[in-house]
Design a protein around this motif. Structure first.
Motif, mmCIF file in Angstrom:
data_model
loop_
_atom_site.group_PDB
_atom_site.id
_atom_site.type_symbol
_atom_site.label_atom_id
_atom_site.label_comp_id
_atom_site.label_asym_id
_atom_site.label_seq_id
_atom_site.Cartn_x
_atom_site.Cartn_y
_atom_site.Cartn_z
ATOM 1 N N GLY A 180 5.986 4.778 9.381
ATOM 2 C CA GLY A 180 6.089 3.347 9.675
ATOM 3 C C GLY A 180 6.313 2.579 8.385
ATOM 4 O O GLY A 180 7.035 3.039 7.494
ATOM 5 N N ALA B 180 0.835 -1.215 0.000
ATOM 6 C CA ALA B 180 0.000 0.000 0.000
ATOM 7 C C ALA B 180 0.865 1.259 0.000
ATOM 8 O O ALA B 180 0.535 2.238 -0.679
ATOM 9 C CB ALA B 180 -0.930 -0.013 1.218
ATOM 10 N N VAL C 99 -2.157 4.374 15.240
ATOM 11 C CA VAL C 99 -2.080 4.307 16.702
ATOM 12 C C VAL C 99 -2.687 2.949 17.043
ATOM 13 O O VAL C 99 -3.891 2.759 16.880
ATOM 14 C CB VAL C 99 -2.882 5.456 17.356
ATOM 15 C CG1 VAL C 99 -2.827 5.342 18.871
ATOM 16 C CG2 VAL C 99 -2.379 6.805 16.883
ATOM 17 N N VAL D 38 4.086 1.734 5.933
ATOM 18 C CA VAL D 38 3.473 2.435 4.795
ATOM 19 C C VAL D 38 4.319 3.656 4.420
ATOM 20 O O VAL D 38 4.699 3.844 3.257
ATOM 21 C CB VAL D 38 2.023 2.875 5.142
ATOM 22 C CG1 VAL D 38 1.507 3.920 4.153
ATOM 23 C CG2 VAL D 38 1.092 1.671 5.156
ATOM 24 N N ARG E 275 12.275 7.120 14.941
ATOM 25 C CA ARG E 275 11.983 6.729 13.551
ATOM 26 C C ARG E 275 12.545 7.777 12.581
ATOM 27 O O ARG E 275 13.132 7.452 11.559
ATOM 28 C CB ARG E 275 10.451 6.601 13.408
ATOM 29 C CG ARG E 275 10.003 6.004 12.127
ATOM 30 C CD ARG E 275 10.430 4.542 11.990
ATOM 31 N NE ARG E 275 10.442 4.182 10.586
ATOM 32 C CZ ARG E 275 11.504 3.697 9.952
ATOM 33 N NH1 ARG E 275 12.636 3.463 10.587
ATOM 34 N NH2 ARG E 275 11.442 3.405 8.664
#
Ligand code: NAD
Length: 363
Positions: A177, A137, A241, A179, A203
């Motif tokens: 993350g 995705a 989340v 995606v 991150r």
């Protein structure tokens, strides 16, 4: 063990539970694999390829459900499939039970051992059987976004990478993350200018180390989001989340102030979406326009690239499928706490706390 692979029957679902290479992993260990006729035909996986990998082709799903010890699928079983499951039979597939009381009741009634891809955990944390679909995705988000920036699709008529003498477009990615990182890689590939926002500074640090000054990283707060979104040509929403609906990070007021003909791709739409103006769309009619901004909010993006998605999913599922076939479910789950975390319903009981709690079952 006899392993059965029925053809998926959910509307517009072209993925298949096992690819021919996965069938070979099982048949070479002495397991019998029954594949329904034309199960993979729509994505270029012929019955001949399955037979060459060691499968037997079966005409109908009824025979597969009747004979197999373990059913391997992609989507949650539809009512007619739930009715064919039997006591002690293993079902290994995506289930997504928490919002689905009917399916849960049907699986409880069946007595089957139902292992959900989406709750199997990984040694390094995370949900390794969900990650491949997020990878798909995330990468698709840029492809879809770039296409919808074209004039004929409602966009402003912008080529993301620009050309010599014309500035590249600006891609803003909210959530870094799985995606977001995959979107980021594709966006860089197009030559676009890329800004990525996340709440996790760790991150952002990791991305900064890998991509250096090819990207701009921003700590995610309302101010930074507004500033980035207003200068964006394409915004990708990829926040999560865990266990909660996606936060509405881009407000209607921000959308109203965006460039006309800009595009937003809300990948997080399956958790309600992170744009206030988002609602779920389908591949048949993927976009709508709010305040001049094209919204692409398809809830099952990987379905559009069913061939790639099938192979990516199989890479993540086959290891546990082999363990289940070799050891039987009791020993396989006893040996591997991560696989055990996938057990959602077993012998007439809901065995996953969050699902029992959500749907009012004893746990
Ligand atoms: P992930 O957990 O890997 O990443 C989510 C990221 O969001 C994390 O880095 C987290 O720190 C960040 N985040 C959380 N709150 C934030 C905030 N306020 N601002 C900025 N960042 C924030 O999750 P993922 O695998 O990348 O999945 C993202 C979403 O995409 C999920 O909702 C998932 O279900 C969805 N998804 C949708 C499709 C589809 O077809 N539409 C396919 C796959 C995944």
């Amino acid at each position: 063990m006899i392993v059965g692979v029925p053809k998926e029957i959910k509307n517009h679902e072209y993925r298949v539970g096992l690819t021919p290479p996965s069938v070979r992993e099982l048949s070479s260990r002495g397991h019998q694999v029954l594949v329904q006729k034309n199960a993979g035909a729509e994505i270029g996986l012929s019955d001949e390829q399955y037979v060459a990998a060691g499968a037997s082709i079966v005409d109908d799903a009824t025979t597969i459900f009747a004979r197999a010890d373990m059913i391997v699928k992609v989507k949650e079983p539809q009512a007619v499939e739930c009715a064919m499951l039997r006591d002690g039979q293993i079902l290994y597939t995506y289930l997504h039970l928490a919002p689905d009381p009917e399916q849960t009741a049907a699986l409880v009634k069946s007595g089957a051992v139902c292992i959900a891809y989406e709750t199997i955990t990984g040694a390094g944390g995370g949900l390794p059987l969900l990650a491949p679909m997020s990878e798909v995705a995330g990468r698709m988000a840029i492809q879809a976004g770039a296409a919808h920036l074209e004039k004929s699709k409602g966009g402003m008529g912008l080529l993301l990478g620009g050309v010599p003498g014309v500035a590249a477009g600006h891609v803003v990615i909210i959530g870094a993350g799985v995606v977001g990182t995959n979107a980021l890689q594709m966006a860089i590939g197009t030559g676009a200018r890329v800004t990525v926002l996340d709440k996790s500074i760790d991150r952002l640090r990791q991305l900064d180390l890998v991509f250096g000054n090819r990207i701009s990283t921003q700590y995610s707060n309302a101010h930074a989001i507004e500033e980035a979104v207003l200068s964006a040509d394409l915004v990708i929403g990829g926040v999560l989340v865990p266990g909660a609906a996606a936060p509405k990070l881009v407000t209607r007021a921000m959308i109203a102030k965006m460039k006309a003909g800009a595009v937003v791709v809300d990948v997080a739409i399956d958790q309600g979406g992170c744009f206030e103006t988002s609602h779920a769309t389908t591949h048949a009619d993927p976009t709508y326009i709010v305040d001049g901004v094209v919204h692409y909010c398809v809830a099952n993006m990987p379905g559009a690239v069913a061939r790639t998605s099938t192979f990516a999913l199989n890479n993540a599922t086959i290891g546990h499928a082999v363990a289940l076939a070799e050891k039987g479910w009791k020993k396989a789950l006893g040996d591997d706490v991560h696989l055990k975390n996938g057990l959602n319903v077993c012998n007439g009981k809901v065995t996953y706390a969050a699902i029992a709690q959500a749907l009012g079952y004893d746990y």
